[in-house]
Design a protein around this motif. Sequence first.
Motif, PDB file in Angstrom:
ATOM      1  N   LEU A 199       0.724  -1.462   0.019  1.00  0.00           N
ATOM      2  CA  LEU A 199       0.135   0.097  -0.009  1.00  0.00           C
ATOM      3  C   LEU A 199       0.850   1.346  -0.031  1.00  0.00           C
ATOM      4  CD1 LEU A 199      -0.292   1.751   3.007  1.00  0.00           C
ATOM      5  CD2 LEU A 199      -0.982  -0.748   3.527  1.00  0.00           C
ATOM      6  N   TRP A 200       2.044   1.145   0.305  1.00  0.00           N
ATOM      7  CA  TRP A 200       2.972   2.334   0.523  1.00  0.00           C
ATOM      8  C   TRP A 200       3.651   2.493  -0.811  1.00  0.00           C
ATOM      9  CZ3 TRP A 200       2.126   4.761   4.907  1.00  0.00           C
ATOM     10  CH2 TRP A 200       1.550   3.999   5.868  1.00  0.00           C
ATOM     11  N   GLN A 201       3.690   1.692  -1.812  1.00  0.00           N
ATOM     12  CA  GLN A 201       4.415   1.886  -2.995  1.00  0.00           C
ATOM     13  C   GLN A 201       4.387   3.271  -3.672  1.00  0.00           C
ATOM     14  OE1 GLN A 201       3.790  -1.460  -5.745  1.00  0.00           O
ATOM     15  NE2 GLN A 201       4.873  -2.599  -4.224  1.00  0.00           N
ATOM     16  N   ASP A 202       3.112   3.959  -3.795  1.00  0.00           N
ATOM     17  CA  ASP A 202       2.998   5.107  -4.621  1.00  0.00           C
ATOM     18  C   ASP A 202       2.742   6.269  -3.519  1.00  0.00           C
ATOM     19  OD1 ASP A 202       3.209   3.770  -7.109  1.00  0.00           O
ATOM     20  OD2 ASP A 202       0.762   3.051  -6.887  1.00  0.00           O
ATOM     21  N   ARG A 203       3.062   6.191  -2.335  1.00  0.00           N
ATOM     22  CA  ARG A 203       3.118   7.267  -1.261  1.00  0.00           C
ATOM     23  C   ARG A 203       4.311   7.956  -1.080  1.00  0.00           C
ATOM     24  NH1 ARG A 203      -1.505   6.067   3.178  1.00  0.00           N
ATOM     25  NH2 ARG A 203      -3.085   4.605   1.966  1.00  0.00           N
ATOM     26  N   ALA A 204       4.352   9.246  -1.015  1.00  0.00           N
ATOM     27  CA  ALA A 204       5.335   9.937  -0.718  1.00  0.00           C
ATOM     28  C   ALA A 204       5.926   9.796   0.975  1.00  0.00           C
ATOM     29  CB  ALA A 204       5.174  11.326  -0.968  1.00  0.00           C
ATOM     30  N   LEU A 205       4.604   9.737   1.707  1.00  0.00           N
ATOM     31  CA  LEU A 205       5.163   9.588   3.160  1.00  0.00           C
ATOM     32  C   LEU A 205       4.850   8.047   3.203  1.00  0.00           C
ATOM     33  CD1 LEU A 205       3.530  12.443   4.956  1.00  0.00           C
ATOM     34  CD2 LEU A 205       5.623  12.153   3.862  1.00  0.00           C
ATOM     35  N   ARG A 206       6.071   7.347   3.725  1.00  0.00           N
ATOM     36  CA  ARG A 206       5.912   5.760   4.024  1.00  0.00           C
ATOM     37  C   ARG A 206       6.845   5.523   5.099  1.00  0.00           C
ATOM     38  NH1 ARG A 206       8.478   4.098  -1.876  1.00  0.00           N
ATOM     39  NH2 ARG A 206       7.008   5.629  -2.397  1.00  0.00           N
ATOM     40  N   PRO A 207       6.799   4.468   5.642  1.00  0.00           N
ATOM     41  CA  PRO A 207       7.345   3.788   6.715  1.00  0.00           C
ATOM     42  C   PRO A 207       8.874   3.053   5.999  1.00  0.00           C
ATOM     43  CG  PRO A 207       5.425   2.346   6.497  1.00  0.00           C
ATOM     44  CD  PRO A 207       5.295   3.502   5.592  1.00  0.00           C
ATOM     45  N   HIS A 208       9.778   3.148   6.762  1.00  0.00           N
ATOM     46  CA  HIS A 208      11.018   2.445   6.154  1.00  0.00           C
ATOM     47  C   HIS A 208      11.150   1.195   7.228  1.00  0.00           C
ATOM     48  CE1 HIS A 208      12.350   5.653   3.842  1.00  0.00           C
ATOM     49  NE2 HIS A 208      12.133   6.542   4.808  1.00  0.00           N
ATOM     50  N   PRO A 209      11.526   0.216   6.310  1.00  0.00           N
ATOM     51  CA  PRO A 209      12.017  -1.164   7.348  1.00  0.00           C
ATOM     52  C   PRO A 209      13.135  -0.945   8.041  1.00  0.00           C
ATOM     53  CG  PRO A 209      12.528  -1.312   4.818  1.00  0.00           C
ATOM     54  CD  PRO A 209      11.711  -0.218   5.014  1.00  0.00           C
ATOM     55  N   ALA A 210      13.397  -1.739   9.083  1.00  0.00           N
ATOM     56  CA  ALA A 210      14.356  -1.543   9.806  1.00  0.00           C
ATOM     57  C   ALA A 210      15.770  -1.993   9.267  1.00  0.00           C
ATOM     58  CB  ALA A 210      14.193  -2.351  11.225  1.00  0.00           C
ATOM     59  N   GLY A 211      16.820  -1.616   9.746  1.00  0.00           N
ATOM     60  CA  GLY A 211      18.338  -2.242   9.318  1.00  0.00           C
ATOM     61  C   GLY A 211      18.446  -3.273  10.075  1.00  0.00           C
ATOM     62  N   ASP A 212      19.845  -3.439  10.116  1.00  0.00           N
ATOM     63  CA  ASP A 212      20.296  -4.704  10.649  1.00  0.00           C
ATOM     64  C   ASP A 212      19.936  -5.058  12.090  1.00  0.00           C
ATOM     65  OD1 ASP A 212      22.048  -3.079  11.755  1.00  0.00           O
ATOM     66  OD2 ASP A 212      24.012  -3.968  11.031  1.00  0.00           O
ATOM     67  N   TRP A 213      19.512  -3.974  13.013  1.00  0.00           N
ATOM     68  CA  TRP A 213      19.140  -4.036  14.164  1.00  0.00           C
ATOM     69  C   TRP A 213      17.564  -5.100  14.218  1.00  0.00           C
ATOM     70  CZ3 TRP A 213      18.829   0.562  11.653  1.00  0.00           C
ATOM     71  CH2 TRP A 213      17.494   1.057  11.675  1.00  0.00           C
ATOM     72  N   ALA A 214      16.882  -5.121  13.185  1.00  0.00           N
ATOM     73  CA  ALA A 214      15.758  -5.751  13.345  1.00  0.00           C
ATOM     74  C   ALA A 214      15.250  -6.155  11.840  1.00  0.00           C
ATOM     75  CB  ALA A 214      14.508  -4.802  13.940  1.00  0.00           C
ATOM     76  N   PRO A 215      15.975  -7.090  11.348  1.00  0.00           N
ATOM     77  CA  PRO A 215      16.052  -7.307   9.904  1.00  0.00           C
ATOM     78  C   PRO A 215      14.766  -8.409   9.472  1.00  0.00           C
ATOM     79  CG  PRO A 215      17.724  -8.603  10.633  1.00  0.00           C
ATOM     80  CD  PRO A 215      17.373  -7.572  11.728  1.00  0.00           C
ATOM     81  N   GLY A 216      14.290  -8.129   8.219  1.00  0.00           N
ATOM     82  CA  GLY A 216      13.273  -9.009   7.724  1.00  0.00           C
ATOM     83  C   GLY A 216      12.086  -8.805   8.695  1.00  0.00           C
ATOM     84  N   ASP A 217      11.515  -9.993   8.880  1.00  0.00           N
ATOM     85  CA  ASP A 217      10.292  -9.832   9.738  1.00  0.00           C
ATOM     86  C   ASP A 217      10.605 -10.249  11.286  1.00  0.00           C
ATOM     87  OD1 ASP A 217       7.757  -9.483  10.836  1.00  0.00           O
ATOM     88  OD2 ASP A 217       6.777 -11.554   9.995  1.00  0.00           O
ATOM     89  N   ALA A 218      11.216  -9.122  11.775  1.00  0.00           N
ATOM     90  CA  ALA A 218      11.668  -9.292  13.053  1.00  0.00           C
ATOM     91  C   ALA A 218      10.721  -9.396  14.263  1.00  0.00           C
ATOM     92  CB  ALA A 218      12.842  -8.116  13.450  1.00  0.00           C
ATOM     93  N   TYR A 219       9.723  -8.812  13.823  1.00  0.00           N
ATOM     94  CA  TYR A 219       8.390  -8.644  14.594  1.00  0.00           C
ATOM     95  C   TYR A 219       7.727  -9.969  14.626  1.00  0.00           C
ATOM     96  CZ  TYR A 219       3.712  -8.151  16.502  1.00  0.00           C
ATOM     97  OH  TYR A 219       2.540  -8.332  17.111  1.00  0.00           O
TER      98      TYR A 219
END
Length: 387
Positions: free
Chosen positions: A66-86
């Motif tokens: 849903l974020w692909q065409d939005r200017a404001l979007r969340p960023h995935p975490a870096g190496d502190w929580a990679p992939g689906d860490a949640y």
Amino acid sequence: MKASAFVYPWDVAGDPGAATRIAALGAEQVTLAAAYHSTRALTPRHPRHRVVTAEYAAVLYPPGELWQDRALRPHPAGDWAPGDAYGEAAAMLADAGLEVHSWVVLAHNSRLGAEHPDTSVVNAYGDRYPWAPCIAQPATRAYLVALAAEAAVRPGARGTELESLGWYGFAHLHAHDKTAGVGLGEAGQYLMSLCFCPACREGYGRYGLDAAELAAAVRTALEPVWREEPYEAGWAGVEKLLGESTATATRAYRDETARTLQEEAVAAVRAAAPEGFQVLLHADPVSYHCGANAGVDPAHILSVADGVVVPCTGSPDLLVPFAGQGRAGTVLAANFTVVSGMGGSPGTLTADAARARELGANELRLYHAGLASDGDLAAVREALGGG
């Protein structure tokens, strides 16, 4: 009372013993971060690391399409929580018998302010607060509502706790902070948190205020604060410094802006969630307060959400305005810091919980199972009757 411990994914993922250790505290639930601001955190028991530096505000799972065409979007975490860490951490915690609820930080995001400066709160002097997205701006509101729904309703989550769902302002736990030279007090904090971005300037006009005149009035009102002259505490101090009618109009505008955002975000979460999904807000019962515990009107917010999480470290008195305002089943959770090094007192948790219950609390929140020392956790286990 039912208790839930706050946890970061990096406290659990990669540590085979973490989930069992948390379950042994005696808490039935965990509140697991799904979207979180930048931080530096100690992980005193993790087998692979001892310090985690989360460099920017991020979602701790892969963000959706849903974020692909939005200017404001969340960023995935870096190496502190990679992939689906949640997701990884949630599965481990559920396997240990814990009920998992998501923890979602919303209007507190320094990276958003750095990449999109126009989204930030702007004070009466023209200074931007990049950590504080202005919740009056339509695009920012749409971003926050969409993020609330996506981050809250993670697979397996039974509920969510929404933090910073309201105004953020001057106060901020910032790296190398140098802002304590003048004690602002509640009135100064409020005046320094009033926003003058274009959306807010237009908004003040709807409440009969000229934005340019208001900004000048705020700067004038702050002069005695900079001189450290004494003034009344609380809202009376704001009225004294700014003038009663002007202060009331600014508060009416900001209260309405926060209330409608809270309504929209909770509705979006409910629309995305399965039946029975619980929605709580981290909340302060004084509506003009800013920050992680958003200022709310107790009666209003308990007509919208399933309950609130209230900061109670040091004193549980903030519970009182919420007590008696809810419906049957409303959650009134008393949040206690159990990390001694962060001002908590895990050794008095039994007494603190008993006092909170007297004031209307029916659940506990424990901040924070991943940050606490072994000694702190031992005190929590004793208080909760854990194994």
